[in-house]
Design an enzyme around this catalytic site. Structure first.
Site, PDB file in Angstrom:
ATOM      1  N   LYS A  52     -25.486  17.356  24.031  1.00 11.06           N
ATOM      2  CA  LYS A  52     -25.987  18.640  23.937  1.00 11.06           C
ATOM      3  C   LYS A  52     -27.527  18.532  24.431  1.00 11.06           C
ATOM      4  CE  LYS A  52     -22.935  20.840  20.595  1.00 11.06           C
ATOM      5  NZ  LYS A  52     -22.743  21.057  19.322  1.00 11.06           N
ATOM      6  N   GLN A  96     -24.078  21.409  13.199  1.00 10.90           N
ATOM      7  CA  GLN A  96     -23.132  20.419  13.785  1.00 10.90           C
ATOM      8  C   GLN A  96     -22.058  20.165  12.666  1.00 10.90           C
ATOM      9  OE1 GLN A  96     -22.540  19.531  16.942  1.00 10.90           O
ATOM     10  NE2 GLN A  96     -20.628  18.734  16.246  1.00 10.90           N
ATOM     11  N   ASP A 119     -23.799  29.462  18.154  1.00 11.66           N
ATOM     12  CA  ASP A 119     -22.527  29.091  17.709  1.00 11.66           C
ATOM     13  C   ASP A 119     -21.690  30.359  17.439  1.00 11.66           C
ATOM     14  OD1 ASP A 119     -21.925  26.528  18.432  1.00 11.66           O
ATOM     15  OD2 ASP A 119     -22.409  25.555  16.363  1.00 11.66           O
TER      16      ASP A 119
END
Length: 290
Positions: A52, A96, A119
């Site tokens: 990322k 994460q 997200d």
């Protein structure tokens, strides 16, 4: 049989995002910012965060990773998220997953500002997706829809079977398909006779992390296969949930794994972050004009 090439499409999306970043910088002096919260030493999570970071660098983003020890307290992570919510240089916040067992994941996801929830895991954005309103959508299922669109695969009226009911992939995938007017079934670990459901499907989308879960005898001819799963064999090879070699012989379209959905996930994270940056820039402009 045609391969759905996620790597090629992700590059196209990344190029588009890079151009949007240049436009933002030239019009308002804004640089999209993404902050990642990484807790613990999970190798897969660390590798993914590294990918990322590289994608952010290529796109011209400002990016920062808050790397925290596995023993960190809930309160310390919460303070970091509140700080990022208030940081005008940060447009997107990504926690994460998975997090260590002693951490309340739901509480942290709910703490993220919905306008920075790139997200798409905050209940606010989950609700907007469920009701067909604009918001942030989880990156993996959003990437699947982009792949289908790129190859002109219209799911309207088609029987789509989603195997896996996670909040990250299965449920939002089903919602997106339903919003696109597909007929949707969700199968999961308690589903009786999975084969009965997949055999009737025009499109099978599977993401559970079980090697060779979907075999040739479980699908009909000309089926569209979207393999979202990723597992590692004892030999160290990355594979999906579908017996690619044999199922591909019956498919009209199929994603490889790796190289199908995976690259699209990161591409859509970039796209969501640019979307957040544009929203943030608009708010700042409205404040300055008020």
């Amino acid at each position: 049989m045609q391969i759905l090439d996620g790597r090629a499409l992700s590059k196209k999306i990344e190029e588009k995002v890079s151009q949007e970043v240049k436009n933002l910088k030239s019009t308002c002096g804004c640089t999209p910012g993404l902050a990642v919260v990484l807790v613990g030493q999970d190798p897969a999570s660390a590798a993914y965060v590294n990918m990322k970071k590289k994608a952010c660098d290529r796109a011209g983003f400002y990016s920062i990773t808050h790397d925290m020890p596995e023993s960190i307290s809930q309160e310390a992570i919460e303070k970091t998220i509140v700080m990022l919510n208030n940081d005008t240089n940060v447009d997107g916040i990504l926690i994460q997953l998975p997090l260590p067992e002693h951490i309340d994941t739901t509480k942290l996801l709910e703490l993220v500002d919905p306008a920075k929830d790139v997200d798409g895991f905050h209940p606010f954005n989950v609700g907007r997706l469920a009701t067909g309103l604009d918001g942030f959508v989880p990156c993996t299922p959003l990437g699947v829809m982009e792949l289908l669109r790129e190859y002109n695969i219209d799911v309207k009226g088609k029987n789509c079977v989603v195997v896996g009911a996670s909040n990250i992939v299965g449920k939002p995938m089903a919602a997106l398909l339903l919003n696109a007017n597909a007929t949707v079934e969700i199968c999961h670990i308690f589903t009786d006779d999975l084969k009965k459901h997949t055999l009737a499907a025009d499109v099978v989308l599977v993401g559970v992390g079980v090697i060779n879960l979907i075999t040739e005898d479980m699908v009909k001819d000309n089926v569209v296969i979207i393999d979202i799963g990723v597992s590692r064999t004892p030999e160290g090879k990355l594979v999906g949930d579908v017996d690619f070699e044999n199922v591909s012989k019956k498919s009209s379209y199929i994603t490889p794994s790796p190289g199908g959905v995976g690259p699209m996930t990161i591409a859509m994270l970039l796209s969501n972050t640019v979307k957040a940056a544009k929203m943030n820039a608009k708010k700042l402009l409205e404040k300055s004009e008020a």
